[in-house]
Design an enzyme around this catalytic site. Structure first.
Site, mmCIF file in Angstrom:
data_model
loop_
_atom_site.group_PDB
_atom_site.id
_atom_site.type_symbol
_atom_site.label_atom_id
_atom_site.label_comp_id
_atom_site.label_asym_id
_atom_site.label_seq_id
_atom_site.Cartn_x
_atom_site.Cartn_y
_atom_site.Cartn_z
ATOM 1 N N LYS A 160 -8.592 -1.110 1.309
ATOM 2 C CA LYS A 160 -9.422 -1.564 2.240
ATOM 3 C C LYS A 160 -10.311 -2.853 1.464
ATOM 4 C CE LYS A 160 -9.076 -0.292 6.342
ATOM 5 N NZ LYS A 160 -8.424 -1.343 6.879
ATOM 6 N N GLU A 195 1.010 -1.230 0.177
ATOM 7 C CA GLU A 195 -0.043 -0.071 -0.027
ATOM 8 C C GLU A 195 0.878 1.125 -0.085
ATOM 9 O OE1 GLU A 195 -3.347 1.990 2.795
ATOM 10 O OE2 GLU A 195 -2.870 0.102 3.082
#
Length: 678
Positions: A252, A236
């Protein structure tokens, strides 16, 4: 031999601003892959400071740094904005800068390097932020590193693990409490984590190279400064700033790659999509504090991406910084990353501190670099090993929403850890069972809800339907029909005065029937008989009640043999590990001497009872302490206890296997009355 080069050293970060540097870049030619180069450097350096960024950093393949000019530990965000004045530039070169990490509490550990090795399109380069005072040393360093790239490192020799230290039931309890706070409107989402730990015999850099070579992470990062270090395999991007443009790509949503339908399930998951969009909005708000008005936008939304061992749901938010905003101000506005905290961020941070009970360290902070040439690049410090001496920690966690199922959240943690542990040739010492499959007959029969109807009103109908819908989506991939609530209320309203039992049954194809019958009065107390229940998936309320009916019949026969004419007892199920679970009719609670309630955390072999949750809500509203933990049969036998169900409310336990329990019936009666009013 590589080491600290001769010459004066800067003592404080402010010294960096006084440097006037010229960017130089020298091609060294082809050489080893970056993971082999890390191993070669580690052999020479030992425990000396070192940094390595491998993957999608700086528009290239790798940046390696050794021999820092200054090392700072637990500094503030302002360190990242301390940069020298530059002469010259290059589109691909890095030159140098700060390499380090920011821990979850915001403290920076970093070192400033005025030279790096850089791999781009198969060619190694020596980049430097040259000054007249350092020119001679940098020239010698270029020659030294050219020779190093020809070095063949020895075979990797490390021993790690297995990892342990994480307590499943503690994590389940934390997730359940987070869900209750979300239901109460205190937070919208929170990222709840746990920490694994193991012992390492060998070099942390060698471990980074071994795991990274196996996984090829998007943002691999190794930083060893001030006697501590991190080795990140992060998927990420937290922040990338080049000139005035800035972007972030929050993750997410997770599904295991082992699931052939995982990508599709992830993209169509209501829970994961809602969670991702919520964090996108949070990151847009964070960037909006420092970006030009109107420049912040989501340029990519809800992309399903493959990562080591898992699928992730990823979005991208971009903006353009206002004039005068430096990297320290950018970090002040955005740190910690929203994807690993929650929303609203400040309240979520308070919740995390209370629920997790231990500091996260570098995990869920950020790792990367900031330099005068390439700007700022930081990855979220997830999938990250943390080193301190011979101890290694690995944090894992996930985002919690109102629809989160504690056991599924626990498994998500293990899914995220699994690729790293496998690549490190170790494992997890705790329970690693996959989700148990329900018996074929149970699955084929569908699921149901039993709802109390009192004077025409279906009590807690919305909560029952929400549980039914979750089970249908999880088990069969189809949700509850939109008209079920209306049909159920109509049947309930037609009952008139009195007590009735409304049963809502859904088959695997979501065909739903609603029927009603008279409900018996709640028992004044209950005798329990101990039974073991077959291992399986009991957190769904199966329409096929044969297992429960059989246990109730056996309990009745045992009671009749021992004491003819005795009241009909209820079965009390124990887990294979001896934990007290639930009765055939409802969830079990213990009343501790200090007035707190004790009930097991939600797990695969425990139904998430609607009335159980109502009791927990009443306790929360009254400020009454609650302990979500397992208890043994020995503890139960010395405690006052009661069980709860939708039809019976709260029922005192009189005895277990014929042995009487302490009684606090008045207290249980008051609780039962409160349930009727809530």
């Amino acid at each position: 031999m590589l080491g600290v080069a001769a010459g004066a050293r800067m003592q404080v970060p402010d010294d960096v601003r006084r440097l006037h540097c010229e960017l130089t870049s020298v091609a060294l030619g082809p050489g080893p892959d970056p993971w082999t180069a890390v191993r070669a450097l580690a052999e020479v350096l030992g425990h000396a400071p070192m940094a390595a960024l491998i993957g999608e950093w700086c528009g290239g393949d790798a940046v390696l740094a050794t021999d820092p000019l200054i090392v700072v530990d637990r500094a503030e965000h302002s360190v990242w904005a301390q940069q020298p004045t530059m002469r010259g530039a290059g589109t691909d070169a890095v030159g140098g800068g700060w390499f380090g990490w920011i821990d979850a509490r915001g403290a920076t550990t970093a070192a400033f390097y005025d030279n790096v090795l850089r791999l781009h399109d198969g060619c190694w380069y020596f980049d430097a932020l040259s000054t007249p005072e350092r020119a001679e040393q940098l020239a010698a360093r270029a020659t030294e590193l050219r020779m190093l790239l020809r070095r063949q490192p020895a075979a990797c020799d490390i021993a790690l693990g297995p990892f342990g230290g994480a307590d499943r039931d503690t994590h389940l309890a934390a997730v359940e409490r987070a869900v209750s706070w979300i239901r109460a409107g205190e937070i919208y989402q929170a990222n709840i984590c746990t920490r694994l730990r193991a012992r390492l015999d060998g070099s942390p850099a060698q471990l980074f190279a071994q795991v990274g070579a196996a996984l090829s992470p998007r943002f691999g990062a190794y930083v060893n400064h001030a006697g501590r270090g991190v080795a990140a395999m992060s998927p990420e991007l937290f922040l990338r700033r080049r000139d005035r443009s800035v972007s972030t790509a929050p993750i997410k949503g997770t599904r295991p790659r082992s699931d052939p339908d995982g990508a599709s399930r992830l993209r169509h998951s209501v829970k994961d999509v809602a969670e991702n969009v919520m964090i996108v909005d949070l990151m847009r708000n964070d960037l909006g504090r420092v970006a030009q008005t109107g420049s912040v936008q989501a340029t990519a939304l809800l992309s399903v991406e493959p990562h080591p061992g898992v699928w992730h749901l990823v979005s991208t938010v971009t903006g353009r910084l206002r004039d005068g905003v430096d990297d320290a101000a950018l970090l002040a506005a955005t740190f910690p990353p929203g994807s690993v905290t929650g929303a609203p961020k400040l309240r979520a941070l308070d919740a995390i501190a209370e629920l997790e009970g231990q500091a996260r360290g570098a995990y869920t902070g950020a790792v990367g670099f900031a330099g005068p040439v390439r700007g700022l690049e930081l990855a979220v410090a997830i999938r990250t090993f943390e080193f301190d001496g011979d101890q290694v920690h690995l944090g894992v966690g996930g985002g919690i929403t109102a629809d989160s199922v504690p056991m599924l959240e626990w498994r998500e943690c293990l899914h995220k850890a699994a690729p790293l542990l496998a690549a490190a040739a170790t494992g997890y010492a705790g329970e690693v069972r996959s989700e148990p499959e329900p018996f074929a007959a149970l699955r084929a029969g569908g699921v149901l809800e039993t709802v109390l109807v009192r004077d025409g009103n279906a009590v807690r109908l919305d909560e029952h339907l929400a549980r039914l819908d979750r089970s249908l989506r999880e088990l069969y991939g189809v949700g509850l029909a939109d008209d079920v609530a209306q049909r159920a209320r109509a049947v309930a309203a037609a009952c008139g005065p009195g007590r009735f039992a409304l049963r809502i049954c859904s088959t695997p194809d979501a065909r739903t029937t609603v029927r009603v019958s008279a409900a018996a009065a709640p028992p004044s107390s209950s005798d329990l008989r101990i039974f073991a229940r077959p291992r399986g998936l009991w957190r769904h309320k199966w329409a096929d009640r044969a297992v429960f009916a059989g246990a109730e019949q056996a309990a009745a026969e045992q009671a009749a043999d021992r004491s003819p004419g005795a009241t009909r007892p209820a079965p009390l199920f124990l887990a294979q590990d001896g934990t007290v679970l639930e009765t055939s009719r409802g969830n079990i609670f213990l009343l501790s001497p200090d007035g707190s309630l004790i009930t097991p955390p939600l797990r695969d072999d425990l139904l998430p009872g609607v009335t159980r949750q109502a009791v927990l809500d009443l306790a929360h509203d009254a400020g009454r302490p609650v302990a979500l933990r397992g208890c043994t049969l020995a503890e139960l036998r010395t405690s006052a206890a009661f069980w709860t169900s939708s039809l019976s409310g709260a029922v005192p336990v009189a005895s277990v296997d014929g042995a009487p329990l302490p009684r606090r019936d008045a207290e249980v009666a008051a609780l039962a009355a409160a349930l009727l009013m809530s």
